[in-house]
Design a protein around this motif. Structure first.
Motif, mmCIF file in Angstrom:
data_model
loop_
_atom_site.group_PDB
_atom_site.id
_atom_site.type_symbol
_atom_site.label_atom_id
_atom_site.label_comp_id
_atom_site.label_asym_id
_atom_site.label_seq_id
_atom_site.Cartn_x
_atom_site.Cartn_y
_atom_site.Cartn_z
ATOM 1 N N GLY A 140 6.242 5.013 0.382
ATOM 2 C CA GLY A 140 6.435 6.321 0.906
ATOM 3 C C GLY A 140 6.453 7.406 -0.019
ATOM 4 O O GLY A 140 6.676 6.925 -1.399
ATOM 5 N N GLU A 141 6.700 8.462 0.136
ATOM 6 C CA GLU A 141 6.635 9.677 -0.674
ATOM 7 C C GLU A 141 8.221 9.772 -1.537
ATOM 8 O O GLU A 141 8.176 9.979 -2.623
ATOM 9 N N ALA A 142 9.171 9.352 -0.753
ATOM 10 C CA ALA A 142 10.567 9.640 -1.435
ATOM 11 C C ALA A 142 10.703 8.559 -2.496
ATOM 12 O O ALA A 142 11.245 8.791 -3.517
ATOM 13 N N LEU A 143 10.282 7.418 -2.221
ATOM 14 C CA LEU A 143 10.348 6.449 -3.344
ATOM 15 C C LEU A 143 9.357 6.734 -4.655
ATOM 16 O O LEU A 143 9.895 6.697 -5.562
ATOM 17 N N LEU A 144 8.117 7.465 -4.304
ATOM 18 C CA LEU A 144 7.387 7.771 -5.471
ATOM 19 C C LEU A 144 8.108 8.931 -6.123
ATOM 20 O O LEU A 144 7.899 8.909 -7.367
ATOM 21 N N GLU A 145 8.650 9.721 -5.397
ATOM 22 C CA GLU A 145 9.263 10.771 -6.004
ATOM 23 C C GLU A 145 10.355 10.354 -7.000
ATOM 24 O O GLU A 145 10.478 10.933 -8.032
ATOM 25 N N HIS A 146 11.173 9.454 -6.629
ATOM 26 C CA HIS A 146 12.209 8.906 -7.438
ATOM 27 C C HIS A 146 11.254 8.081 -8.827
ATOM 28 O O HIS A 146 12.155 8.447 -9.872
ATOM 29 N N GLU A 147 10.547 7.575 -8.551
ATOM 30 C CA GLU A 147 9.966 6.864 -9.695
ATOM 31 C C GLU A 147 9.168 7.791 -10.593
ATOM 32 O O GLU A 147 9.380 7.779 -11.962
ATOM 33 N N GLN B 109 0.669 -1.251 -0.080
ATOM 34 C CA GLN B 109 0.043 -0.125 -0.066
ATOM 35 C C GLN B 109 0.711 1.199 -0.046
ATOM 36 O O GLN B 109 2.185 1.090 0.015
ATOM 37 N N VAL B 110 0.267 2.513 -0.239
ATOM 38 C CA VAL B 110 0.908 3.649 -0.267
ATOM 39 C C VAL B 110 0.593 4.609 0.923
ATOM 40 O O VAL B 110 -0.626 4.541 1.478
ATOM 41 N N ASP B 111 1.426 4.990 1.487
ATOM 42 C CA ASP B 111 0.958 6.144 2.728
ATOM 43 C C ASP B 111 0.299 7.422 2.142
ATOM 44 O O ASP B 111 0.178 7.691 0.868
ATOM 45 N N GLN B 112 -0.146 8.086 3.035
ATOM 46 C CA GLN B 112 -0.974 9.406 2.823
ATOM 47 C C GLN B 112 -0.128 10.434 2.241
ATOM 48 O O GLN B 112 -0.465 10.978 1.051
ATOM 49 N N ALA B 113 1.159 10.636 2.244
ATOM 50 C CA ALA B 113 2.059 11.479 1.661
ATOM 51 C C ALA B 113 2.086 11.344 0.230
ATOM 52 O O ALA B 113 2.177 11.982 -0.706
ATOM 53 N N ALA B 114 2.541 9.937 0.124
ATOM 54 C CA ALA B 114 2.427 9.271 -1.450
ATOM 55 C C ALA B 114 1.271 9.528 -2.160
ATOM 56 O O ALA B 114 1.333 9.874 -3.407
ATOM 57 N N LEU B 115 0.061 9.257 -1.400
ATOM 58 C CA LEU B 115 -1.217 9.667 -2.242
ATOM 59 C C LEU B 115 -1.231 10.815 -2.716
ATOM 60 O O LEU B 115 -1.790 11.344 -3.591
ATOM 61 N N ASN B 116 -0.745 11.713 -1.613
ATOM 62 C CA ASN B 116 -0.999 13.132 -2.233
ATOM 63 C C ASN B 116 -0.134 13.685 -3.302
ATOM 64 O O ASN B 116 -0.477 14.313 -4.177
ATOM 65 N N LEU B 117 0.876 12.772 -3.382
ATOM 66 C CA LEU B 117 2.042 13.213 -4.479
ATOM 67 C C LEU B 117 1.295 12.695 -5.810
ATOM 68 O O LEU B 117 1.368 13.170 -6.847
ATOM 69 N N LEU B 118 0.816 11.497 -5.627
ATOM 70 C CA LEU B 118 0.082 10.936 -6.852
ATOM 71 C C LEU B 118 -0.998 11.849 -7.267
ATOM 72 O O LEU B 118 -1.410 11.926 -8.487
#
Length: 479
Positions: A375-382, A337-346
């Protein structure tokens, strides 16, 4: 002044109050209940001219008694409301015989307008049990834009109307076409899809209509076309804007006359197919440019459906992410699953590749990373990795192709002046063009050769041979 008695069934007292006030002001007599048993007693006693009901009631689901209502009083319009705003809710409402489906929260003006129309022209629908179809969720999203699509699809399920689906690449046009087929009256027939952009232009007519033996060089045996294969079912014409004019003329004749001839054949063949077309292009603009027939456009655009890009329905992203993680888990990948910060980034991301890009991202996260919570950091990289939309891919390919050819020819004529270059110019230019083009396709699909072959419109085995011959390095994770 409107007249009639409206039976309202909902276990939410606030909704009953709002409906009572709105319908009473409109001139109707309103009777209110909080359970399905009372509603059934009223209906079976002959009371009421129209029903407005929620789906989930304390004592019974309305879909369990709706077939009984329609059997006892088929002329009684039933408006179904639900906070479970899914595609299957809309489909079940239609299939079970509801006059209309309204997702909660609903617009009161729209509801009173539907009530007025239903009472003036009551419609009788034959209920069809869809339990044998299954409870799968072919479309995901609860946004207002998706709710409107669900309602349109529900109205179209029991018709053979021709549908034109318009939307950017990756919005799910084929998914909608399949839903229309799988939950419609032709679901027991074949669903046949053909992508006009993936077939050489001189072969499209043979692909669509089939060909006789000896019709052209290489036609050693008779071959059936997609119309013949789809007989009794649905033919999905994807990227219809890429169809050449000659094939457009033949398709128009089929739509007008209901029959066609194979390439090289003379005997007319009757056809029984439902046509669903799709495009990511502006067909009106193509018509103005003389690239698409206006009469064919009107034949295909009987019911237009616009699929919104993902950036217009970002509220659906959490549901989509959960859905794609669940699919990955069913395929044997670990739950994530993804956390809330990652969802906001999406939600902030622009999604040039739309839902398809999101699906690829989620599957990649499920396959390549050990974390249970992304988390958000990993998604930012992707998301920082280069991505391009289908339109940008097409434009960049055209630019790169033209630049490569011009550069190669310029170098040759600069080197040899007015004398002819040595033989083999065609293959040398082809190699100069193919290497960056295939490399770009592999990079855009992150090394996925199946998707790269689809993007390029070539056979997967052909792509593999090109990769080997050109010595192109492919990402190891996707080989």
């Amino acid at each position: 002044m409107p007249t009639g008695t409206i039976l309202v069934a909902d276990d939410d007292a606030a909704i009953r109050t709002v409906l009572n006030q709105a319908l009473s002001r409109a001139g109707y007599t309103v009777r209110l209940t909080s359970n399905a048993n009372t509603l059934w007693r009223w209906v079976s006693s002959g009371d009421g001219d129209l029903v407005i009901t929620d789906v989930v009631m304390p004592d019974e689901n309305i879909f369990d008694i709706l077939p009984r209502i329609k059997k006892l009083r088929p002329e009684l319009p039933v408006l179904v409301m639900s906070a479970q705003n899914t595609f299957m809710t809309a489909i079940k409402a239609s299939e079970k015989g509801a006059y209309e489906y309204l997702p909660k929260p609903f617009d009161l003006k729209e509801l009173t307008s539907i009530v007025s129309r239903a009472l003036e022209e009551p419609k009788v629908k034959k209920p069809v049990d869809i339990d044998d179809i299954g409870e799968g969720m072919p479309l995901v999203g609860r946004s207002p834009a998706m709710q409107e699509i669900y309602r349109v699809l529900a109205r179209l399920m029991q018709t053979d109307l021709t549908v034109m689906i318009n939307g950017e690449s990756g919005t799910g046009k084929e998914l909608v076409a399949r839903a229309l087929h799988d939950y419609g009256k032709r679901r027991n027939g074949p669903f046949v899809a053909i992508n006009m952009a993936a077939i050489p232009r001189d072969l499209i007519e043979a692909e669509l209509f089939g060909h006789e033996k000896g019709a052209f060089t290489g036609a050693q045996v008779r071959s059936s076309g997609r119309f013949e294969q789809a007989d009794g079912g649905t033919l999905f014409l994807d990227e219809i804007g890429d169809m050449p004019m000659e094939a457009q003329t033949r398709l128009l004749r089929v739509l007008q006359q209901g029959e066609y001839t194979t390439v090289g054949g003379r005997t007319p063949i009757k056809t029984d197919v439902r046509i669903i077309a799709a495009t990511n292009k502006d067909l009106r603009q193509l018509i103005n440019q003389g690239l698409f027939r206006e009469d064919l456009y009107f034949r295909l655009n009987v019911v237009p459906i616009r699929l919104p890009p993902l950036r217009e329905r970002v509220e659906d992203i959490p549901d989509l992410v959960r859905h794609f993680f669940q699919l990955a888990e069913k395929e044997g990948l670990p739950p994530k699953q993804v956390d809330q910060a990652a969802l906001n980034l999406l939600r902030r991301y622009r999604w040039p590749g739309n839902v398809r890009e999101l699906e690829n991202l989620v599957r990649r996260l499920a396959a390549l990373y050990p974390q249970d919570v992304i988390g958000e950091a990993l998604l930012e990289h992707e998301l920082s990795q280069p991505t391009v939309s289908a339109l940008e891919e097409e434009e960049s390919e055209n630019i790169n192709l033209g630049a490569s050819v011009e550069r190669y020819l310029g170098n040759y004529f600069e080197q040899y002046g007015e004398s002819l270059p040595p033989p083999g110019l065609y293959h040398r230019i082809l190699r100069e063009v193919e290497y960056p083009l295939i490399s770009a396709a592999l990079a855009a699909t992150r090394g996925n050769q199946i998707k790269a072959a689809e993007l390029l419109g070539v056979n997967r085995n052909t792509l593999r041979k090109k990769i080997r011959d050109l010595d192109i390095q492919v990402m190891r994770a996707f080989r």
